[in-house]
Design a protein around this motif. Structure first.
Motif, PDB file in Angstrom:
ATOM      1  N   ALA A   1       0.816  -1.213   0.000  1.00 33.84           N
ATOM      2  CA  ALA A   1       0.000   0.000   0.000  1.00 33.84           C
ATOM      3  C   ALA A   1       0.851   1.265   0.000  1.00 33.84           C
ATOM      4  O   ALA A   1       0.313   2.369  -0.030  1.00 33.84           O
ATOM      5  N   ASN A   2       2.169   1.105   0.041  1.00 33.39           N
ATOM      6  CA  ASN A   2       3.075   2.256   0.080  1.00 33.39           C
ATOM      7  C   ASN A   2       3.874   2.317  -1.218  1.00 33.39           C
ATOM      8  O   ASN A   2       4.966   1.758  -1.314  1.00 33.39           O
ATOM      9  N   PRO A   3       3.354   2.990  -2.255  1.00 30.18           N
ATOM     10  CA  PRO A   3       4.059   3.029  -3.537  1.00 30.18           C
ATOM     11  C   PRO A   3       5.414   3.727  -3.458  1.00 30.18           C
ATOM     12  O   PRO A   3       6.319   3.420  -4.230  1.00 30.18           O
ATOM     13  N   THR A   4       5.562   4.652  -2.504  1.00 25.37           N
ATOM     14  CA  THR A   4       6.838   5.374  -2.385  1.00 25.37           C
ATOM     15  C   THR A   4       7.965   4.430  -2.006  1.00 25.37           C
ATOM     16  O   THR A   4       9.032   4.431  -2.631  1.00 25.37           O
ATOM     17  N   SER A   5       7.750   3.600  -0.981  1.00 27.47           N
ATOM     18  CA  SER A   5       8.802   2.690  -0.557  1.00 27.47           C
ATOM     19  C   SER A   5       9.101   1.648  -1.627  1.00 27.47           C
ATOM     20  O   SER A   5      10.257   1.283  -1.856  1.00 27.47           O
ATOM     21  N   ASN A   6       8.071   1.169  -2.309  1.00 28.71           N
ATOM     22  CA  ASN A   6       8.301   0.194  -3.369  1.00 28.71           C
ATOM     23  C   ASN A   6       9.133   0.799  -4.498  1.00 28.71           C
ATOM     24  O   ASN A   6      10.005   0.130  -5.063  1.00 28.71           O
ATOM     25  N   LYS A   7       8.889   2.052  -4.806  1.00 30.68           N
ATOM     26  CA  LYS A   7       9.663   2.742  -5.838  1.00 30.68           C
ATOM     27  C   LYS A   7      11.104   2.942  -5.395  1.00 30.68           C
ATOM     28  O   LYS A   7      12.056   2.759  -6.174  1.00 30.68           O
ATOM     29  N   ILE A   8      11.293   3.295  -4.126  1.00 33.20           N
ATOM     30  CA  ILE A   8      12.632   3.511  -3.585  1.00 33.20           C
ATOM     31  C   ILE A   8      13.469   2.241  -3.682  1.00 33.20           C
ATOM     32  O   ILE A   8      14.616   2.257  -4.152  1.00 33.20           O
ATOM     33  N   TYR A   9      12.904   1.136  -3.259  1.00 34.20           N
ATOM     34  CA  TYR A   9      13.671  -0.103  -3.232  1.00 34.20           C
ATOM     35  C   TYR A   9      13.921  -0.643  -4.632  1.00 34.20           C
ATOM     36  O   TYR A   9      14.966  -1.241  -4.901  1.00 34.20           O
ATOM     37  N   ALA A  10      12.981  -0.405  -5.543  1.00 35.03           N
ATOM     38  CA  ALA A  10      13.197  -0.800  -6.932  1.00 35.03           C
ATOM     39  C   ALA A  10      14.372  -0.031  -7.518  1.00 35.03           C
ATOM     40  O   ALA A  10      15.171  -0.582  -8.294  1.00 35.03           O
ATOM     41  N   ALA A  11      14.502   1.258  -7.140  1.00 36.75           N
ATOM     42  CA  ALA A  11      15.607   2.070  -7.649  1.00 36.75           C
ATOM     43  C   ALA A  11      16.958   1.553  -7.162  1.00 36.75           C
ATOM     44  O   ALA A  11      17.977   1.681  -7.857  1.00 36.75           O
ATOM     45  N   ILE A  12      16.990   0.953  -5.975  1.00 33.24           N
ATOM     46  CA  ILE A  12      18.237   0.395  -5.431  1.00 33.24           C
ATOM     47  C   ILE A  12      18.607  -0.902  -6.148  1.00 33.24           C
ATOM     48  O   ILE A  12      19.787  -1.273  -6.209  1.00 33.24           O
ATOM     49  N   GLY A  13      17.614  -1.574  -6.711  1.00 30.96           N
ATOM     50  CA  GLY A  13      17.887  -2.818  -7.422  1.00 30.96           C
ATOM     51  C   GLY A  13      17.133  -4.013  -6.898  1.00 30.96           C
ATOM     52  O   GLY A  13      17.359  -5.150  -7.330  1.00 30.96           O
ATOM     53  N   TYR A  14      16.210  -3.791  -5.946  1.00 36.35           N
ATOM     54  CA  TYR A  14      15.413  -4.896  -5.412  1.00 36.35           C
ATOM     55  C   TYR A  14      14.311  -5.277  -6.409  1.00 36.35           C
ATOM     56  O   TYR A  14      13.669  -4.404  -6.995  1.00 36.35           O
ATOM     57  N   ARG A  15      14.114  -6.578  -6.553  1.00 36.00           N
ATOM     58  CA  ARG A  15      13.122  -7.096  -7.495  1.00 36.00           C
ATOM     59  C   ARG A  15      12.121  -7.988  -6.761  1.00 36.00           C
ATOM     60  O   ARG A  15      12.510  -8.765  -5.893  1.00 36.00           O
ATOM     61  N   PRO A  16      10.821  -7.910  -7.113  1.00 37.15           N
ATOM     62  CA  PRO A  16       9.788  -8.695  -6.412  1.00 37.15           C
ATOM     63  C   PRO A  16      10.048 -10.195  -6.503  1.00 37.15           C
ATOM     64  O   PRO A  16      10.452 -10.705  -7.555  1.00 37.15           O
ATOM     65  N   LEU A  17       9.797 -10.876  -5.397  1.00 35.29           N
ATOM     66  CA  LEU A  17       9.969 -12.324  -5.355  1.00 35.29           C
ATOM     67  C   LEU A  17       8.634 -13.029  -5.094  1.00 35.29           C
ATOM     68  O   LEU A  17       8.233 -13.911  -5.832  1.00 35.29           O
ATOM     69  N   VAL A  18       7.932 -12.620  -4.021  1.00 38.40           N
ATOM     70  CA  VAL A  18       6.646 -13.245  -3.696  1.00 38.40           C
ATOM     71  C   VAL A  18       5.858 -12.298  -2.796  1.00 38.40           C
ATOM     72  O   VAL A  18       6.432 -11.496  -2.070  1.00 38.40           O
ATOM     73  N   ASP A  19       4.541 -12.389  -2.887  1.00 42.53           N
ATOM     74  CA  ASP A  19       3.664 -11.552  -2.064  1.00 42.53           C
ATOM     75  C   ASP A  19       3.111 -12.353  -0.889  1.00 42.53           C
ATOM     76  O   ASP A  19       2.850 -13.555  -1.013  1.00 42.53           O
ATOM     77  N   PHE A  20       2.925 -11.638   0.229  1.00 35.24           N
ATOM     78  CA  PHE A  20       2.319 -12.213   1.416  1.00 35.24           C
ATOM     79  C   PHE A  20       1.189 -11.275   1.868  1.00 35.24           C
ATOM     80  O   PHE A  20       1.198 -10.092   1.548  1.00 35.24           O
ATOM     81  N   VAL A  21       0.245 -11.811   2.623  1.00 35.16           N
ATOM     82  CA  VAL A  21      -0.837 -10.993   3.174  1.00 35.16           C
ATOM     83  C   VAL A  21      -1.012 -11.297   4.643  1.00 35.16           C
ATOM     84  O   VAL A  21      -0.553 -12.333   5.155  1.00 35.16           O
ATOM     85  N   VAL A  22      -1.667 -10.378   5.339  1.00 36.96           N
ATOM     86  CA  VAL A  22      -2.041 -10.568   6.735  1.00 36.96           C
ATOM     87  C   VAL A  22      -3.550 -10.439   6.850  1.00 36.96           C
ATOM     88  O   VAL A  22      -4.135  -9.453   6.368  1.00 36.96           O
ATOM     89  N   TYR A  23      -4.165 -11.449   7.460  1.00 35.23           N
ATOM     90  CA  TYR A  23      -5.605 -11.409   7.729  1.00 35.23           C
ATOM     91  C   TYR A  23      -5.817 -11.267   9.233  1.00 35.23           C
ATOM     92  O   TYR A  23      -5.053 -11.818  10.035  1.00 35.23           O
ATOM     93  N   GLU A  24      -6.860 -10.543   9.585  1.00 40.50           N
ATOM     94  CA  GLU A  24      -7.251 -10.392  10.986  1.00 40.50           C
ATOM     95  C   GLU A  24      -8.670 -10.889  11.169  1.00 40.50           C
ATOM     96  O   GLU A  24      -9.555 -10.585  10.343  1.00 40.50           O
ATOM     97  N   LEU A  25      -8.863 -11.660  12.225  1.00 40.56           N
ATOM     98  CA  LEU A  25     -10.208 -12.150  12.549  1.00 40.56           C
ATOM     99  C   LEU A  25     -10.776 -11.335  13.698  1.00 40.56           C
ATOM    100  O   LEU A  25     -10.069 -10.963  14.624  1.00 40.56           O
ATOM    101  N   ARG A  26     -12.062 -11.083  13.622  1.00 38.58           N
ATOM    102  CA  ARG A  26     -12.733 -10.390  14.729  1.00 38.58           C
ATOM    103  C   ARG A  26     -14.187 -10.795  14.842  1.00 38.58           C
ATOM    104  O   ARG A  26     -14.734 -11.374  13.931  1.00 38.58           O
TER     105      ARG A  26
END
Length: 278
Positions: A253-278
């Motif tokens: 949800a933070n496009p700024t940080s994703n853009k920053i790390y891509a500029a350094i050379g980091y490449r996506p590997l896998v996505d994870f999610v967090v679910y909350e029960l209530r």
């Protein structure tokens, strides 16, 4: 399929690390959290639960842990193994209401847990694990340095602000324990500009030649100057120079940080999610 339970992180380490080390980047989160518990860096307010999943010949094929502070952590557990742990987690760890894992595995367990408890669930976070590809230097005014014992108060202050901003602040004693133990181990870095600390970057212990960078935090008043980019790049380059593979997690949800790390050379590997029960 057989599931083995233990509350002892050292026992869990001995059982699962030979399996997890086959892909230390993919399994970085479970590896580092277990190692920090074995080393006495992480402390749980209630007894943790560690699960190793074994195939019929007895080989480890999956690893999961559950703690009061971090909920149920599936890591990269394959979807097919979720049913094997669902009832055990419900019986042995009924309190945690957060589940983290791949999108399909985490949702599958959330559905099973919700059906059993009558609760509803929703996604609270989407994360992406990145692995460093070709490193690209970043620049900002100021310099990077490793934090020392005298920096503990400023590190704790930044950590407290980071936790508050995320909505998951650590208790004060945990903030000091986190700061002091990681500073002692050389795992905290600061960026200074004009004699003022303006950004902090930590990293986990290098395990099986892989290191995960994080947390990364710059106070709102110091943002927009490239400090986090430059410091993350500095830490990344330092770790790479040791021969380690380097990875990090980002909030989708933070496009700024994703853009920053891509500029350094980091490449996506896998996505994870967090679910909350209530």
């Amino acid at each position: 399929m057989k599931v083995r339970l233990t509350a002892d992180p050292a026992e869990f380490k001995a059982i699962t690390f030979p399996f997890l080390q086959r892909d230390p980047v993919l399994h970085s989160y479970i590896l580092s959290n277990t190692a920090d518990r074995v080393d006495g860096i992480l402390h749980d307010p209630a007894p943790p639960l560690f699960l190793s999943i074994h195939d019929d010949p007895g080989e480890v094929v999956g690893a999961v842990f559950c703690t009061a502070l971090r909920g149920i952590q599936l890591g990269a557990l394959p979807d097919a193994l979720v049913p094997a742990i669902a009832d055990i987690c419900a019986d042995q760890a009924p309190d945690p209401d957060t589940i983290a894992g791949t999108a399909t595995a985490a949702r599958q367990l959330a559905e099973l847990r919700a059906a059993r408890t009558g609760k509803t669930f929703h996604q609270t976070l989407g994360m992406r694990l990145h692995k460093l590809g070709t490193f690209v230097e970043q620049h900002a005014t100021g310099t990077a340095r490793q934090a020392v014992a005298a920096d503990l108060e400023v590190v704790v202050s930044l950590l407290a602000a980071y936790g508050t901003e995320l909505g998951h602040p650590l208790p004060p004693d945990e903030q000091y324990r986190w700061g002091s133990t990681r500073i002692e181990r050389g795992r905290v870095w600061l960026w200074e500009d004009g004699g003022r600390v303006v950004s902090v970057v930590g990293h986990q212990e290098t395990l099986f030649n892989a290191t995960r960078v994080g947390p990364v935090y710059t106070p709102p008043s110091a943002r927009g100057h490239g400090y986090a980019s430059a410091l993350t790049a500095h830490v990344t380059k330092h770790l790479q120079a040791t021969g380690s593979e380097v990875c990090l997690n980002t909030d989708l949800a933070n496009p700024t940080s994703n853009k920053i790390y891509a500029a350094i050379g980091y490449r996506p590997l896998v996505d994870f999610v967090v679910y909350e029960l209530r």
